[in-house]
Motif scaffolding. Structure first.
Motif, PDB file in Angstrom:
ATOM      1  N   LEU A   1     -18.070   6.473  -0.223  1.00  0.00           N
ATOM      2  CA  LEU A   1     -19.128   6.059   0.134  1.00  0.00           C
ATOM      3  C   LEU A   1     -19.720   6.410   1.090  1.00  0.00           C
ATOM      4  CD1 LEU A   1     -17.384   2.250  -0.295  1.00  0.00           C
ATOM      5  CD2 LEU A   1     -19.093   2.963  -1.312  1.00  0.00           C
TER       6      LEU A   1
ATOM      7  N   ILE B   1     -13.605   3.059 -10.132  1.00  0.00           N
ATOM      8  CA  ILE B   1     -13.044   4.136  -9.398  1.00  0.00           C
ATOM      9  C   ILE B   1     -13.060   5.116 -10.071  1.00  0.00           C
ATOM     10  CG2 ILE B   1     -11.586   4.759  -8.036  1.00  0.00           C
ATOM     11  CD1 ILE B   1     -12.842   2.712  -6.408  1.00  0.00           C
TER      12      ILE B   1
ATOM     13  N   GLN C   1     -20.284   0.927  -8.393  1.00  0.00           N
ATOM     14  CA  GLN C   1     -19.545  -0.348  -9.670  1.00  0.00           C
ATOM     15  C   GLN C   1     -21.054  -0.520 -10.509  1.00  0.00           C
ATOM     16  OE1 GLN C   1     -20.667  -2.630  -5.082  1.00  0.00           O
ATOM     17  NE2 GLN C   1     -20.789  -4.298  -6.379  1.00  0.00           N
TER      18      GLN C   1
ATOM     19  N   TYR D   1      -6.523  11.171  -1.231  1.00  0.00           N
ATOM     20  CA  TYR D   1      -6.076  11.763  -0.592  1.00  0.00           C
ATOM     21  C   TYR D   1      -5.465  12.868  -1.446  1.00  0.00           C
ATOM     22  CZ  TYR D   1      -6.640   8.515   3.563  1.00  0.00           C
ATOM     23  OH  TYR D   1      -6.727   7.909   4.161  1.00  0.00           O
TER      24      TYR D   1
ATOM     25  N   TYR E   1     -17.330   6.163  -6.176  1.00  0.00           N
ATOM     26  CA  TYR E   1     -17.470   4.558  -6.574  1.00  0.00           C
ATOM     27  C   TYR E   1     -18.434   4.183  -6.659  1.00  0.00           C
ATOM     28  CZ  TYR E   1     -17.560  -0.220  -5.223  1.00  0.00           C
ATOM     29  OH  TYR E   1     -17.434  -1.255  -5.547  1.00  0.00           O
TER      30      TYR E   1
ATOM     31  N   MET F   1      -2.609   9.417  -3.497  1.00  0.00           N
ATOM     32  CA  MET F   1      -3.408   8.174  -2.965  1.00  0.00           C
ATOM     33  C   MET F   1      -4.865   7.577  -2.808  1.00  0.00           C
ATOM     34  SD  MET F   1      -2.078   7.136   1.010  1.00  0.00           S
ATOM     35  CE  MET F   1      -2.983   7.958   2.195  1.00  0.00           C
ATOM     36  N   LEU F   2      -5.099   6.432  -3.423  1.00  0.00           N
ATOM     37  CA  LEU F   2      -6.634   5.645  -2.845  1.00  0.00           C
ATOM     38  C   LEU F   2      -6.195   5.357  -1.600  1.00  0.00           C
ATOM     39  CD1 LEU F   2      -7.581   5.319  -6.390  1.00  0.00           C
ATOM     40  CD2 LEU F   2      -7.769   7.093  -5.826  1.00  0.00           C
ATOM     41  N   GLY F   3      -7.217   5.514  -0.655  1.00  0.00           N
ATOM     42  CA  GLY F   3      -6.910   4.518   1.057  1.00  0.00           C
ATOM     43  C   GLY F   3      -8.715   5.269   1.076  1.00  0.00           C
ATOM     44  N   PHE F   4      -7.583   4.090   2.795  1.00  0.00           N
ATOM     45  CA  PHE F   4      -9.224   4.362   3.678  1.00  0.00           C
ATOM     46  C   PHE F   4     -10.642   3.828   3.290  1.00  0.00           C
ATOM     47  CE2 PHE F   4     -12.784   7.381   5.508  1.00  0.00           C
ATOM     48  CZ  PHE F   4     -12.652   6.723   6.074  1.00  0.00           C
ATOM     49  N   LEU F   5     -11.219   4.219   1.852  1.00  0.00           N
ATOM     50  CA  LEU F   5     -12.287   3.111   1.787  1.00  0.00           C
ATOM     51  C   LEU F   5     -11.811   2.986  -0.036  1.00  0.00           C
ATOM     52  CD1 LEU F   5     -15.764   5.753   2.975  1.00  0.00           C
ATOM     53  CD2 LEU F   5     -14.359   3.649   3.452  1.00  0.00           C
ATOM     54  N   PRO F   6     -12.148   2.122  -0.866  1.00  0.00           N
ATOM     55  CA  PRO F   6     -12.149   2.535  -2.382  1.00  0.00           C
ATOM     56  C   PRO F   6     -12.542   3.547  -2.871  1.00  0.00           C
ATOM     57  CG  PRO F   6     -13.942   0.036  -1.834  1.00  0.00           C
ATOM     58  CD  PRO F   6     -13.685   1.387  -0.630  1.00  0.00           C
ATOM     59  N   GLY F   7     -11.875   3.771  -3.538  1.00  0.00           N
ATOM     60  CA  GLY F   7     -11.502   5.422  -4.180  1.00  0.00           C
ATOM     61  C   GLY F   7     -11.386   6.850  -3.834  1.00  0.00           C
TER      62      GLY F   7
ATOM     63  N   PRO G   1     -17.682   5.668   8.010  1.00  0.00           N
ATOM     64  CA  PRO G   1     -17.578   6.587   9.481  1.00  0.00           C
ATOM     65  C   PRO G   1     -16.521   7.653   8.962  1.00  0.00           C
ATOM     66  CG  PRO G   1     -17.277   4.275  10.083  1.00  0.00           C
ATOM     67  CD  PRO G   1     -17.422   4.111   8.819  1.00  0.00           C
TER      68      PRO G   1
ATOM     69  N   ILE H   1       1.017  -1.288   0.270  1.00  0.00           N
ATOM     70  CA  ILE H   1      -0.492   0.184  -0.302  1.00  0.00           C
ATOM     71  C   ILE H   1       0.808   1.149   0.005  1.00  0.00           C
ATOM     72  CG2 ILE H   1      -1.815   1.193   0.965  1.00  0.00           C
ATOM     73  CD1 ILE H   1      -2.747  -1.383   2.650  1.00  0.00           C
TER      74      ILE H   1
END
Lengths: 240, 317
Positions: free
Chosen positions: A178, A203, A197, A141, A195, A132-138, A181, A49
């Motif tokens: 999405l 993404i 589907q 940051y 995001y 970067m992408l992280g924490f949730l899909p897409g 929390p 990551i």
């Protein structure tokens, strides 16, 4: 080269930390390191990551020992070559900064001492690099927020934040793709589905692209929202 | 092909396997089972491949009907299961006939119960996994928990497993209110005061009710930081111990986010994540510091035991 540290992250991962600041130069090292390491995958290295300024390396301790892994990583660090710049692709994201979409606007106003209008102008008036992408899909940051907007995160995170919410967390800004929390101060909301589907590429963007926030009124927000719901909204993209 | 039909989904029953790996860099968390050990044992006892998906029940188990004969096993929490009204023990393989009803109740010990089926479940793989991600609404049964009326077909049901009577291990569910959890210190440990770290390893922390598959929120003496707990967001790992400004730790579990902006004190060792999976809100945790090498030794012992069990069961296939 400044101090690069290898931090222990439990019993099956380590984090190679290049720096504790956000800068395009640091991020370029991250990208170069991740690329070099990806070529060595299979020798017990499972997954990476890359982030703003570090790369977390997941490994199989039964295939590569902690000591051997650190040696491998050290070797890559020493031979690191940073590659050139990427071309610029900008996504224009409409954001409504009005009261009902910005529950933490007052907190940010109080903390920064800025007016609502100044906050909107400072926040929307520039291109942000997706580091970067992280924490949730897409979840993108974004680097490069005006320092005057910096506001600490909530001391206790919210249990639910709606998709599309735009927030400030410390010296960073971003959008929630999405419902989730989270602990960022919310100053606006976009109707765009970051995001989805239903899309071939769920993404919307990738790390290395840029985002520019475009302020919209509530009425326009709702029109775009309707198109997004129907799946026929296309985000404006500029390439340079 | 038949399979199972859900008559009552219970509190939170999802389809899970070992998790979805390979897309964490785009922000896709792996999800997967909370109690990896109970998962592996279940598949071993049935002679399944070690990654076969199963049902994970939470606190209140489901009621299911077999629409085809298959062997099954229950592991993890003891939910007082009955098959057609007759009590069935955990960690022992049984055959359920077509039309049979398997009913699970409230967890007597532990939190998460696993229901595994010989030959596995026919569920589409998304990005290499059948796991349900509730947050992303992806995988398993349409990315959601199971509800009455859901039907899941079997993949390769086995009406008669060889040496059925020997497919069991002795397992006494622990009746605990206090759990010892081992932790490898690391990551942003230098963000915290000596007193904060001392408190973390010497006083108990209580699991709060708002804990779930994503994270366990804890109450106890605040883990104080030197200046700030806000970091430039970096990657998280399973079991990572995040400390927000309140000083109250949050342990990241199976549905964790891949990155986060709170400083991390360290991470729970992989082997003890399975222990934590069975700890209930209100229970107390006592943390103990171990080295990476010690943590990996524990993991190796666990793996060797599982391998031994798998070999023993596979001899009889």
């Amino acid at each position: 080269m400044e101090e690069i540290s290898i931090l222990t992250a439990g019993d099956s991962a380590v984090t190679v930390e290049f720096d504790r600041k956000i800068s395009p130069e640091v991020n370029q090292k991250v990208t170069a390191f991740a690329k070099a390491l990806a070529e060595k995958k299979g020798k017990g290295v499972l997954e990476l990551i890359p982030t703003f300024r570090s790369v977390t390396v997941f490994y199989d301790p039964f295939r590569i020992s902690y000591g051997k892994l650190c040696e491998l990583l050290q070797g890559i660090i020493e031979n690191l070559e940073v590659t050139g710049e990427q071309k610029k692709r900008i996504f224009y994201i409409p954001v409504c900064y009005e009261e009902s979409y910005a529950p933490d606007m007052h907190t940010v106003m109080e903390h920064t001492g800025l007016s609502r209008q100044s906050i909107i102008e400072l926040h929307s008036g520039r291109d942000y690099l997706i580091y970067m992408l992280g924490f949730l899909p897409g979840f993108p940051y974004l680097g490069g927020m005006d320092e005057r907007l910096a506001t600490p995160r909530l001391s206790t995170p919210r249990t639910r934040i709606e998709a599309g919410s735009v927030g400030i967390g410390g010296s960073q800004t971003g959008i929630y793709p999405l419902d989730s929390p989270g602990g960022w101060q919310l100053i606006g909301k976009t109707p765009v589905r970051l995001y989805d589907q239903r899309r071939e590429d769920p993404i919307l963007y990738r790390a290395g692209d840029y985002i520019r926030f475009v302020p919209v009124k509530e009425k326009e927000y709702q029109e775009i929202d309707m198109h997004c719901r129907a799946g026929n909204y296309h985000c404006q993209i500029a390439e340079s | 092909m038949g399979g199972i039909k859900i008559r009552n989904g219970g509190a939170l029953t999802t389809i899970q396997d070992q998790g979805r790996y390979g897309a964490q860099e785009a922000g896709f968390g792996p999800s997967g089972v909370m109690d990896r050990r109970a998962f592996r044992i279940a598949n071993a006892l049935l002679g399944n491949k070690e990654t076969e998906a199963m049902l994970e029940a939470t606190l209140l188990g489901p009621e299911i009907e077999f629409t085809e004969t298959d062997c099954f096993v229950l592991t993890g929490a003891d939910m007082g299961a009955t098959l057609d009204g007759v009590p069935v023990a955990g960690y022992r393989v049984f055959t359920a006939q077509k039309g049979s009803i398997l009913k699970l109740g409230f967890a007597k010990e532990g939190v998460r119960g696993y229901i595994a089926f010989a030959g596995g479940l026919k569920v589409p793989e998304i990005m290499g996994s059948k796991s349900t991600s509730l947050k992303v609404k992806l995988g398993g049964m349409e990315g959601r928990k199971l509800e009455a009326g859901d039907e899941i077909p079997f993949l390769n049901p086995v009406a008669k497993l060889r040496h059925l009577e020997r497919r069991s291990i002795s397992h006494s569910a622990e009746s605990r209110k206090e759990w010892k959890i081992r932790v490898v210190l690391g990551l942003q440990k230098d963000y915290f005061t000596d007193e904060g770290i001392e408190a973390f390893f010497s006083t108990p922390y209580t699991i709060l009710p708002e804990s779930d598959r994503m994270g366990y929120r804890l109450e106890g003496i605040p883990v104080t930081c030197k200046e700030t707990v806000d970091i430039i967001s970096d990657a998280t790992v399973p079991g990572a111990i995040q400390i927000p400004a309140s000083g109250k730790p949050i342990i990241l579990m199976a549905d964790r986010q891949t990155t986060g902006g709170y400083a991390k004190l360290g991470a729970v060792i992989t082997a003890d994540l399975s222990v934590l999976a069975q700890a209930a809100p209100g229970n107390k945790l006592l943390f103990e510091q171990v080295s990476v090498e010690e943590a990996q030794k524990v993991l190796k012992t666990e793996r060797d035991e599982l391998k031994k069990l798998e070999r023993r069961m596979n001899r009889w296939l």
